[in-house]
Each structure stands twice: as structure tokens, then as C-alpha cells.
Design a protein around this motif. Structure first.
Motif, PDB file in Angstrom:
ATOM      1  N   LYS A 268     -38.175  -1.268 -56.762  1.00 52.52           N
ATOM      2  CA  LYS A 268     -38.462  -2.700 -56.730  1.00 52.52           C
ATOM      3  C   LYS A 268     -38.650  -3.198 -58.155  1.00 52.52           C
ATOM      4  N   GLN A 269     -38.283  -4.440 -58.378  1.00 54.46           N
ATOM      5  CA  GLN A 269     -38.431  -5.027 -59.709  1.00 54.46           C
ATOM      6  C   GLN A 269     -39.890  -4.966 -60.154  1.00 54.46           C
ATOM      7  N   ASN A 270     -40.055  -4.741 -61.436  1.00 54.24           N
ATOM      8  CA  ASN A 270     -41.373  -4.703 -62.080  1.00 54.24           C
ATOM      9  C   ASN A 270     -42.277  -3.583 -61.561  1.00 54.24           C
TER      10      ASN A 270
ATOM     11  N   TRP B  19     -41.587  -0.202 -62.434  1.00 57.38           N
ATOM     12  CA  TRP B  19     -41.271   1.008 -63.205  1.00 57.38           C
ATOM     13  C   TRP B  19     -42.521   1.763 -63.622  1.00 57.38           C
TER      14      TRP B  19
ATOM     15  N   ASP C 136     -32.007   2.620 -60.978  1.00 55.39           N
ATOM     16  CA  ASP C 136     -32.966   2.353 -62.046  1.00 55.39           C
ATOM     17  C   ASP C 136     -33.489   3.622 -62.709  1.00 55.39           C
TER      18      ASP C 136
END
Length: 143
Positions: A72-74, A76, A100
Motif C-alpha cells: 500500500k502507498q506510504n 514502506w 515495490d
């Protein structure tokens, strides 16, 4: 870093257990110069650590795979902390492309790999999708 420093690093990549005298001889510098350069490379963190390369099969980790992970975005930062904690993850890399992150996973067998991927990696809340690529053969070269 000059060419002599690069030669020192290249020689140590092949055998990090060399004595300073042997290192100096292989690089073609005096023992004092090799010692000073070696210490500087360690102090400046060009050489970050010393390690040993082992045969994963001899340790009972004969199956290797790259696990590509879409997150999911953000997410990491939280994902990498959890990925680094996986004992089976030998290498974790943030990458660009369709996925990613790529993990090099070592497992005992397919059942163990399945458990790691399906029950531990895919169960993380940050994970959107995975793709597992089995490794048939490896070569660890030195620059």
C-alpha cells in the motif's frame, strides 16, 4: 577513493581474511600503506562489515525464491521493519517497477516457502499482492 583503494576492496571481496601483509603484496603497496588505507576504508564505512558466505543447502535452506511484493502507498517504513525481521529473508530491496519490494527468501522446502509467503508475508496489512519466482541456480560473483 583512488585506484589503490579500489584494488584493496576488490581483493578483500574475494577473501576478507587476508593478513595486511598478504593484502599489501597482492595490491602492490607497502604493509604500512595497506594498513593505513584499510583502516581508513573501515573508518569511513566504505567497508561496512566482514561476513562469511555459506552454502544455504548445507544449512538446510536449499530452496530459494524472489518474492516480489506490492505494498500500500506510504507503507514502506512499516513494511520494511517487518520484512527485515523475517529470518528467511536474506535480502530486502525497495525497487521501481510493477512491484515495490523484492525479498530473497531461503526456505527448507516448498512447504516452508509456502508458509513464509502465504502465512507471513501476505498476512501483513501493508501487502497488496505478491509474486514468487523460484531460483533454480545461483552464482555469487565478485566485481
Amino acid at each position: 577513493m583512488d585506484e589503490t583503494d579500489r584494488r584493496i576492496v576488490d581483493v578483500l571481496r574475494v577473501d576478507a581474511r587476508l593478513s595486511i601483509s598478504e593484502l599489501a603484496q597482492r595490491v602492490g603497496v607497502s604493509r604500512a600503506s595497506a594498513y593505513a588505507r584499510f583502516n581508513r576504508l573501515v573508518t569511513e564505512r566504505v567497508i561496512r562489515r566482514f561476513t562469511v558466505e555459506v552454502d544455504p543447502a548445507a544449512l538446510g535452506e536449499g530452496l530459494a525464491a524472489y518474492v516480489h511484493v506490492r505494498i500500500k502507498q506510504n507503507s514502506w517504513k512499516s513494511f520494511r521493519t517487518k520484512a527485515w525481521a523475517l529470518a528467511e529473508a536474506e535480502h530486502v530491496a525497495l525497487v521501481a517497477g510493477d512491484f515495490d519490494c523484492v525479498l530473497l527468501v531461503r526456505a527448507r522446502d516448498t512447504a516452508h516457502l509456502r508458509q513464509v509467503v502465504l502465512e507471513r508475508i501476505q498476512a501483513l496489512p501493508e501487502v497488496v499482492a505478491t509474486q514468487t519466482v523460484l531460483i533454480f541456480e545461483e552464482h555469487h560473483g565478485h566485481l
